[in-house]
Scaffold this active site. Structure first.
Site, PDB file in Angstrom:
ATOM      1  N   LYS A   1       0.867  -1.182   0.000  1.00 46.27           N
ATOM      2  CA  LYS A   1       0.000   0.000   0.000  1.00 46.27           C
ATOM      3  C   LYS A   1       0.904   1.232   0.000  1.00 46.27           C
ATOM      4  O   LYS A   1       1.810   1.353   0.837  1.00 46.27           O
ATOM      5  CB  LYS A   1      -0.857  -0.035   1.261  1.00 46.27           C
ATOM      6  CG  LYS A   1      -2.206   0.626   1.147  1.00 46.27           C
ATOM      7  CD  LYS A   1      -3.009   0.258   2.398  1.00 46.27           C
ATOM      8  CE  LYS A   1      -4.263   1.064   2.503  1.00 46.27           C
ATOM      9  NZ  LYS A   1      -4.874   0.944   3.830  1.00 46.27           N
TER      10      LYS A   1
HETATM   11  C1  E4P Z   1      -8.238   1.107   4.283  1.00 47.10           C
HETATM   12  O1  E4P Z   1      -7.447   0.797   3.432  1.00 47.10           O
HETATM   13  C2  E4P Z   1      -8.197   2.417   4.952  1.00 47.10           C
HETATM   14  O2  E4P Z   1      -6.985   2.575   5.592  1.00 47.10           O
HETATM   15  C3  E4P Z   1      -9.377   2.546   5.860  1.00 47.10           C
HETATM   16  O3  E4P Z   1     -10.544   2.185   5.169  1.00 47.10           O
HETATM   17  C4  E4P Z   1      -9.480   3.928   6.467  1.00 47.10           C
HETATM   18  O4  E4P Z   1     -10.658   4.014   7.208  1.00 47.10           O
HETATM   19  P1  E4P Z   1     -10.930   5.197   8.260  1.00 47.10           P
HETATM   20  O5  E4P Z   1     -11.210   6.443   7.496  1.00 47.10           O
HETATM   21  O6  E4P Z   1     -12.126   4.716   9.025  1.00 47.10           O
HETATM   22  O7  E4P Z   1      -9.703   5.303   9.109  1.00 47.10           O
END
Ligand code: E4P
Length: 217
Positions: free
Chosen positions: A83
């Site tokens: 990522k």
């Molecule tokens: C996933 O890849 C993200 O990091 C996640 O959905 C972020 O979610 P949040 O906005 O609830 O922290």
């Protein structure tokens, strides 16, 4: 639509993976911190629990650092997806990872133009953050529709991974807007099974069934 779990809690992951409905997992630095465990250890355990893609996020901000970290993360298991953030450096690293055959989930996407750049860089997944956009007073789901239209116009293979999901309605709307996947926090995943009318209906059926005195097996 593929459903991913957004978690580093392996006990919760084991429980939900037993349903056969978890297609992959996403993590981020906040979730790694929350786990209180070494990142490589927790990513390896998650990869042993699910067959599908497991996103592990780099922490470096520069291209060389992202490449070094991403290669190390990708070596943890065959199903690791690196990522990388949607920055200029993140997209340069994404293009290099793509050349090396390493899949990248480009994260922190808030505009369709950013998603276009990520697809051109060769991202395997783009993560538009729905909930954070809604919190900001913008239209998170509208962003999914825009990205869907752009990717379809140009036949990009990059999969749209709806992220920052806050409730079951977000999952429904993302599916209707054509997202390929959604990454869902465990509490929202549990809520997907539920509806008060399901519970009420089942109670009535079981009560009536008991009155028949029958047994099917
Ligand atoms: C996933 O890849 C993200 O990091 C996640 O959905 C972020 O979610 P949040 O906005 O609830 O922290």
């Amino acid at each position: 639509m593929q459903l991913f779990l957004d978690t580093t809690d392996t006990a919760i992951l084991k429980d939900l993976a037993a349903t056969g409905l978890v297609d992959g997992v996403t993590t981020n630095p906040t979730l790694i911190a929350k786990s209180g465990r070494p990142m490589l250890e927790v990513i390896a355990e998650i990869c042993s629990l699910v067959e599908g893609p497991v996103s592990a996020e780099v922490a470096a901000m520069d291209v060389a650092g992202m490449l070094a970290e991403g290669r190390k993360l990708a070596a943890v298991a065959h199903n690791v997806v690196v990522k990388a953030p949607l920055t200029r450096e993140g997209l340069i690293a994404t293009a290099e990872f793509a050349r090396e055959g390493i899949q990248v989930n480009v994260t922190l996407c808030f505009t369709a133009a950013q998603a276009l750049l990520a697809a051109k860089a060769g991202a395997a997944y783009i993560s538009p953050f729905i909930g954070r956009l809604d919190d900001y007073g913008a239209d998170g789901m509208g962003l999914i529709s825009e990205i869907r239209a752009i990717y379809d116009n140009y036949d990009f293979d990059t999969e749209i991974l709806a992220a920052s999901i806050r409730n079951p309605a977000h999952v429904t709307a993302a599916a209707l807007a054509g997202a390929d996947c959604a990454t869902i926090p465990p509490n929202v995943f549990q809520d997907l099974f539920k509806h008060p009318l399901t519970e009420k209906g089942l109670e009535q059926f079981m009560s009536d069934w008991a009155k028949t005195g029958q047994s099917i097996v």
